[in-house]
Design an enzyme around this catalytic site. Structure first.
Site, PDB file in Angstrom:
ATOM      1  CB  ALA A 123      -0.921  -0.003   1.211  1.00 38.99           C
ATOM      2  NE  ARG A 125      -1.881   1.445   5.513  1.00 37.99           N
ATOM      3  CZ  ARG A 125      -2.759   0.822   4.740  1.00 37.99           C
ATOM      4  NH1 ARG A 125      -3.218   1.434   3.662  1.00 37.99           N
ATOM      5  NH2 ARG A 125      -3.192  -0.385   5.040  1.00 37.99           N
ATOM      6  CE1 TYR A 126       1.772  -0.044   6.534  1.00 37.95           C
ATOM      7  CE2 TYR A 126       0.591  -1.122   4.746  1.00 37.95           C
ATOM      8  CZ  TYR A 126       0.665  -0.736   6.070  1.00 37.95           C
ATOM      9  OH  TYR A 126      -0.352  -1.048   6.934  1.00 37.95           O
ATOM     10  CB  THR A 127       6.042   2.201  -1.011  1.00 41.61           C
ATOM     11  OG1 THR A 127       4.947   2.973  -1.540  1.00 41.61           O
ATOM     12  CG2 THR A 127       5.634   0.738  -0.939  1.00 41.61           C
TER      13      THR A 127
END
Length: 708
Positions: A123, A125-127
């Site tokens: 997602a 928000r994680y990268t």
């Protein structure tokens, strides 16, 4: 009233005005899809890609790794679409996804792989992402491109990015618009630059360019198709993956750009002689393991992998780009020519802008140097500033130099101390500015020379080695192998109205009721309607033992419901017996179908349906004796004197007596009978004997007879 109005609108006849409205609406929609979504511009970018890069550089001004979610959110300010579509686009621009030859973004985190549908990106928000070094080349010449208002007029966005190399052919691109499609293959960065330089200097490109893809693999060179690619943009490109063999295993390490690992794994699982297929990608990259039955069949499996999976793939290119807001379908050479024209315009406009800036700087320095090195002018200006104020000092500058407001503000913004220090340093600076201006004036006169210089510098600055190897010959298919009908062991299991074909592994063959046979045989099923159903084993797809299997009616072109009563493999010169509970037996001669077994799937008159409710089981009629056990626990041994008749007829083997039926019946040999009953064989043949504990002298043998 509202209902009546709606009914009136629905029933209103279609008029020319309505048709014109629909047609114009469709045309507007088509233009939008072509120019604003699916087809790349001459800068090699689709609008969504362009807006992401512009956002990072000029809206977010991100100079380090930034959360992908933040970039996506900022991009929505100029790209009026959902965050999911923006992030999907961004993922394909990141180096880790291996989508592009020259990735535009450097990523941190999991971004999936272009060649795998199952390997998804994490997602947003994680990268994290940041611009790759090469992406700075997209912004050199921003004053040379047209800026447009964003969709809500709150921001500005570029019509194109002034990319300083032919990115449109360096990275692959495909898209489907309304009545138009584009499938642009990618080429090597250095080869494209060298070809562009050649085109600028000579007006043509002598040597055709071969495609180059980030997933590596092999391109099978075809000079005729390459010439088409150069001239028209439409050509066939044959690509192959790379593999190595180790013992009985085949390991695929590279695949064609347009293939996926899932496609190859799925296709390879159904190949002959293959026992297992695994995706074993590791830190070194893509790896697909194909396990075969033995080292002897590895070459055959490789042959089938190349023939039946996308490891060898031919694609048709169609180079279409947006030039001057219109789609242009053409070849590589013309695309490079259009890019050069585009880049010329950018270089000239940027140079003219820079000349204007330099001219202002030169005039200001001229004024300052003259003002500070001429005693009379300096004293008059200083006196006015110190004793009379800015307005009087402004009049001095206007009197001597006709200085405009901008020049006055710049001079008066300096301290008197800094003005006093103007001298040799400023003279050297003035000389440098005039040289720069002269150079830019030459650029305006001959922009192509400047473009060549820039391209030569880029060619040295960046290193992008060719990924896709070039070979002149494709994998050679052996006609004998293609025509050969391989025979390999399999397991067959019928459950209800489903049939499974299992790999011949020890685990599979140990499953209850599995029939071990070969791939070139035919399964014969007797159903509860007394029909004989036949299925070619080669037509049955493989299943795992946990899967339900293949629906039999689909294989025999029938949708009738049935229950399978007997499952056997058709054998040449074999007669199959089918026993009934009332002591009768029917015989089917399989020679009737063996030589034409590929022609008939359903024989409706298999056995006589009149006696379907009396059917018991199939029996081996090759043995000289029949062991019969009734449901009242009486048994009898009879000689096998079954009279063969047509298959719908029956032959009586014994009288069961009143209210009794056959419960078990088996074909047995004389030796087996003696081991079961001793030497008193005649006692069991004279009449029915009651089963007692000591009746069977070899219980283990009886169990083996029952199992066969």
């Amino acid at each position: 009233m509202e209902i009546q109005e709606k009914e009136r609108q629905i029933n209103e006849p279609i008029t020319n005005k309505n048709l014109e409205f629909l047609a114009q609406g469709y045309i507007d929609y088509a233009k939008e899809v072509v120019t604003e979504r699916a087809i790349p511009g001459i800068d090699g970018l689709k609008p969504s890609q362009r807006r992401i890069l512009y956002t990072i550089e000029f809206i977010e001004k991100a100079r380090d790794l930034s959360k992908s979610q933040n970039i996506v959110g900022a991009t929505m300010k100029i790209h009026p679409h959902g965050d999911a579509s923006i992030y999907d686009t961004m993922v394909r621009l990141v180096d880790k996804s291996e989508t592009l030859n020259t990735p535009y973004l450097v990523g941190k985190g999991a971004f999936g792989k272009y060649y795998s549908k199952d390997m998804k990106a994490s997602a947003a928000r994680y990268t994290e992402v940041e611009l790759a070094k090469i992406s700075q080349e997209f912004f050199k010449g921003m004053q040379g491109i047209k800026m447009l208002a964003s969709y809500n007029n709150t921001l500005q966005e570029p019509e194109l990015l002034p990319v300083s190399f032919p990115n449109v052919l360096v990275n692959p691109s495909n898209g489907i618009a309304v009545g138009l499609a584009s499938d642009i293959p990618s080429f090597n960065f250095h080869e494209i630059i060298e070809a562009t330089i050649e085109l600028i200097k000579t007006g043509t490109i002598e040597k055709p360019l071969a495609p180059d893809f980030p997933t590596k693999g092999v391109y099978i060179k075809n000079n005729t198709e390459l010439k088409k690619l150069m001239k028209t943009g439409s050509a066939k490109i044959m690509l192959e993956g790379k593999y190595e063999t180790k013992g009985r295993n085949i390991i695929i390490t590279e695949i064609p750009y347009y293939a996926t690992t899932e496609e190859i794994v799925s296709a390879a699982k159904n190949l002959d002689y293959v026992t297992d297929v695994k995706d074993i990608e590791d830190k070194n990259g893509l790896r697909i393991l194909i396990e075969t039955q033995s080292i002897k069949v590895v070459d055959k499996v490789v042959h089938e992998v190349m023939r039946k999976t996308p490891l060898q793939k031919t694609i048709t290119t169609n180079i279409c780009v947006i030039v001057d807001n219109k789609p242009l379908t053409t070849g590589v050479e013309e695309v490079l020519r259009k890019w050069v024209e585009f880049r010329e315009s950018v270089v000239v406009k940027q140079a003219e802008y820079d000349i204007e800036v330099l001219s202002k700087q030169i005039r200001l320095l001229d004024i300052l140097i003259d003002l500070m090195t001429t005693d009379e002018k300096r004293e008059k200006y200083f006196n006015a500033m110190m004793y009379k104020g800015r307005e009087e000092a402004k009049k001095v500058l206007e009197e001597y130099y006709q200085a405009n407001e901008e020049e006055v503000q710049s001079i008066q913004g300096r301290t008197l101390g800094s003005l006093s220090n103007i001298g040799d340093k400023q003279r050297e600076q003035l000389i440098k500015l005039k040289e720069d201006k002269k150079h830019l004036e030459e650029v305006v006169k001959n922009p192509k020379e400047e473009i060549v210089k820039q391209l030569e510098e880029l060619n040295k600055k960046y290193k992008y080695p060719r990924q896709t190897k070039i070979r002149t010959k494709a994998y050679q298919f052996d006609k004998d192998i293609i025509n050969e009908k391989p025979v390999y062991p399999v397991g067959i299991l019928v459950e209800n109205m489903f049939i499974k074909k299992l790999k011949a592994t020890p685990t599979n063959l140990s499953e209850p009721n599995v029939i071990k046979t070969n791939s070139n045989e035919v399964v014969s099923i007797l159903d509860n309607n007394m029909r004989l159903l036949r299925i070619k084993i080669e037509d049955i797809p493989y299943s795992t033992k946990t899967e339900v299997g293949t629906y039999i009616p689909n294989l025999i072109d029938s949708q009738e419901n049935f229950n399978p009563l007997s499952v056997k493999i058709i054998e040449k010169d074999k007669k199959q017996g089918y026993a009934y509970k009332d002591g009768w037996v029917a015989i089917v001669d399989w020679n009737e179908w063996y030589d034409v077994k590929r022609l008939t799937k359903i024989t409706n008159k298999g056995l006589n349906p009149k006696f379907a409710n009396k059917y018991l089981k199939e029996i081996d009629i090759t043995k000289p004796y029949l062991l019969v056990i009734l449901d009242n626990d009486k048994l009898k041994i009879v000689e096998n004197e079954i009279v063969e008749k047509r298959r719908t007829a029956r032959s009586k083997i014994l009288s069961t007596g009143k209210n009794a039926e056959v419960k078990e019946i088996y074909g047995v040999t004389e030796d087996e009978i003696k081991r079961l009953f001793g030497e008193d064989l005649e006692d069991y043949q004279k009449g029915l004997r009651k089963i007692r504990k000591e009746t069977f002298k070899d219980e283990e043998l009886l169990e083996n007879i029952r199992k066969r």
